[in-house]
Design an enzyme around this catalytic site. Sequence first.
Site, PDB file in Angstrom:
ATOM      1  N   GLU A 102      -0.178  11.174   9.897  1.00 18.13           N
ATOM      2  CA  GLU A 102       0.701  11.245   8.727  1.00 18.13           C
ATOM      3  C   GLU A 102       1.618  12.474   8.775  1.00 18.13           C
ATOM      4  OE1 GLU A 102      -1.049  11.106   4.661  1.00 18.13           O
ATOM      5  OE2 GLU A 102       0.519   9.874   4.268  1.00 18.13           O
ATOM      6  N   GLU A 115       3.895  11.164  11.654  1.00 18.11           N
ATOM      7  CA  GLU A 115       4.961  10.480  11.018  1.00 18.11           C
ATOM      8  C   GLU A 115       6.121  11.405  10.256  1.00 18.11           C
ATOM      9  OE1 GLU A 115       3.583   7.453   8.629  1.00 18.11           O
ATOM     10  OE2 GLU A 115       5.414   6.571   8.331  1.00 18.11           O
ATOM     11  N   CYS A 127      -1.949   6.929   0.969  1.00  9.11           N
ATOM     12  CA  CYS A 127      -3.452   7.061   0.759  1.00  9.11           C
ATOM     13  C   CYS A 127      -4.049   5.996  -0.537  1.00  9.11           C
ATOM     14  CB  CYS A 127      -4.200   8.356   0.587  1.00  9.11           C
ATOM     15  SG  CYS A 127      -3.496   9.268   1.845  1.00  9.11           S
ATOM     16  N   SER A 148       4.998   6.173   3.840  1.00  7.52           N
ATOM     17  CA  SER A 148       4.164   6.209   5.107  1.00  7.52           C
ATOM     18  C   SER A 148       3.548   4.944   5.445  1.00  7.52           C
ATOM     19  CB  SER A 148       3.089   7.289   5.205  1.00  7.52           C
ATOM     20  OG  SER A 148       2.098   7.330   6.141  1.00  7.52           O
ATOM     21  N   LYS A 192      -9.364   0.283  -4.831  1.00  7.26           N
ATOM     22  CA  LYS A 192      -9.752  -0.181  -3.431  1.00  7.26           C
ATOM     23  C   LYS A 192     -10.240  -1.479  -3.119  1.00  7.26           C
ATOM     24  CE  LYS A 192      -8.911   4.312  -1.578  1.00  7.26           C
ATOM     25  NZ  LYS A 192      -8.068   4.463  -0.790  1.00  7.26           N
ATOM     26  N   GLU A 220      -7.238  -3.513  -2.670  1.00  9.75           N
ATOM     27  CA  GLU A 220      -6.880  -3.079  -1.184  1.00  9.75           C
ATOM     28  C   GLU A 220      -7.601  -3.748  -0.107  1.00  9.75           C
ATOM     29  OE1 GLU A 220      -7.534   0.853   0.088  1.00  9.75           O
ATOM     30  OE2 GLU A 220      -5.438   1.069   1.010  1.00  9.75           O
ATOM     31  N   GLU A 222      -2.894  -7.535   4.955  1.00  9.57           N
ATOM     32  CA  GLU A 222      -2.225  -6.822   5.834  1.00  9.57           C
ATOM     33  C   GLU A 222      -3.243  -5.889   6.516  1.00  9.57           C
ATOM     34  OE1 GLU A 222      -1.407  -7.102   2.886  1.00  9.57           O
ATOM     35  OE2 GLU A 222       0.804  -6.828   2.685  1.00  9.57           O
ATOM     36  N   CYS A 227      -8.242  11.051  -7.306  1.00 14.10           N
ATOM     37  CA  CYS A 227      -9.256  10.238  -7.091  1.00 14.10           C
ATOM     38  C   CYS A 227     -10.521  10.763  -8.057  1.00 14.10           C
ATOM     39  CB  CYS A 227      -9.911  10.260  -5.867  1.00 14.10           C
ATOM     40  SG  CYS A 227      -8.330   9.985  -4.642  1.00 14.10           S
TER      41      CYS A 227
END
Lengths: 571, 151
Positions: A278, A281, A298, A318, A357, A360, A365, A502
């Site tokens: 990151e 990037e 994230c 990102s 999550k 996710e 993807e 989190c």
Amino acid sequence: MVELTINKIKVNAEEGMTILDAAKKAGIAIPTLCHLKDLFPTGACRICSVEVEGQRGLIPSCAYPVSEGMIVDTNSPRVRRARKTIVELLIENHPQDCLVCVRNKNCELQDLSAQYGVREHRYAGEAKEHAIDLSSPSLERDPAKCILCGRCVRVCNEVQNVGAIDFTNRGFQSTVTTPYNKGINISDCILCGQCILVCPTAALREKSASKEVSNALNSKSKYCVAQIAPAVRASLGEEYNMPLGADVTGQIVTGLRRLGFKKVFDTNFAADLTIMEEATELINRVTKNKPLPMFTSCCPGWVKYIEHNKPNLLNHVSTCKSPHEMEGAILKTYYAKKMGIDPKDIYVVSIMPCTVKKFESHRPELSEEHLADVDAVLTTRELVRFFNMAGIDFADLPQDNFDNPLGESTGAAVIFGTSGGVMEAALRTAYNMLTGKELEKLEFDDIRGFDGVKELSIKVNDLQLNVAVVNGVGNVAKILDDVEQGICKYHFIEVMACPGGCINGGGQPIHSKPEKLMKRVKALYSIDSKMFHRKSHENEAVKTLYKEFFVEPNSHKAHEILHTSYTPRKK
Amino acid sequence: MHKQIFEKYPPKDKSVLIAILQDVQNHFGYLPETELQEVADFVGLPLSRVYGVATFYNQFRLTPLGENVIRVCRGTACHVSNSANILFNLESALNVKAGQTTRDKKFTLETVACIGACSIAPVITVNEDYFGKVAVKEIPNILKKYSTPKK
């Protein structure tokens, strides 16, 4: 200051304070259901009713301000009778299945029933029937168990600014649901699970992956490995009555091994890797004139939010996968090759503080040739149930260390679990990448804490780097508007969907101890400060990984395995 | 067409929600799903909130009305004259519940509290026509009268 009398006790209270708060100050507990701290009271449930001298009816103490000379009785027979009746009426319209309920022994309705001594069914009658909404991979909604307190609706609307659910219909038909009752997976719900944390009953709960994980653990052909997120280690102890903010990393590792996981890794390793990718990037975007500001990726809840609400800004997010997905991807490529295991046999279980999550891990993807990076996600709460079922006496477990090489991590990774942590970790490494020097002070106090939007400006070489940390997705709307209009001054913005990050995720232990967030955050920062390596680029295992596999951050191979793309979603 | 509805109102003002919903319903005869999303965007509220309001008030409909609207009076006088039985038989004959529309879109069945024709209870209305002292055995004939295509 005003003076009033509550239960014959003289109480001093500030002007504008509610009777509820004044009583609390004096050590007098008044039960609540619809009340949510810091949000405007609705007075919907009436369970906090008290008697105020001179008033004809009972007064909802959560919504009534104190005044000079007021005489309040919170415990008169009339009050007790009224509260008991409310509880009885709620119970009769609620499934009587506590024995098989996921919230058994952690349910506010159950507690109230015990508190007011409900011993018989006085109001047996029609009870509502609703189908359980199983559509989402993260959440389950069971409207039959809903007592219509409205806490989930208000958290979703007022705190998270998502508004996926609301009250529909009226009277007996009234229910909290998505538009057209279409199922949570079709709505613009970001699955953050904040509603689960405030739900007094089991009307909202996570979709459990226990069965899949259990089957995998018992399967001879599967090579089961686990990874744990930073926030889990600071909260899991709470379920075993350990002090708030106890660091139980070592015990979790032992517990997971005893459950039958062949290897136990640390998501923090991938967090360090995320920072390498990151930060690189970010530097690329700044130096090569690519879309700025860059948002962190994230948090899958935040990613889903922007996919729904501002899909035109997805090129600002990102492309890095979230840490546990990176860990999974490396396990099924680099690690599988190194250990000579067929990637198809590796079963990766992520222990996360998060409900999104789960969604996710199902994203197309995030898989390679139909092989998902992560196979199953367990929340903190589900892991505790696993431990209990397996007869693991958590409090007395010896400590153990993570397996290597994907278990090594730095202090920068562990603070990923709190709002501002990803930014702080990224700055520690980006500064080094740009200047070749190390920061003198690693702690960035400006971006710590619980403010909605935190900002920081730091001079790196000739560049004045402006960064912001958005704490809770409810605070991001203005920044998104600014980015859309091109007047956003920031280069890099961290967004965490849950308020506090989190550590306050939708998969964390459910209780309402007020200082839980503070203590959990403190635990993470304390782990960080005790680490020998506190910068992601100092992680030896990550260095080796780049040497042996990826060559350098953002290399072609890294892009293939560690980066992803996003999908615009209909609002 | 609904763009003209919006022109009358200031954008992002949630206090005009009900007025807009009324206008949309006047235009379409009901509240279509796609319009509801546009209304939500216009007033700056989540769709869930707009849907909540639309389902809270009896005046709003989320499905189009059928060709014929049957209203069964459930007021006190009709109730005493066993209008519940009339409603039950209509529901069975049309295979819908009160508030629903038949699949062929011929009939919408609704209940009303009192239509002020208590002297001829039990009463049902079909569109603008009144049927007093209705007996269960008359129901098939009444339905037949309205289900034959108009010339």
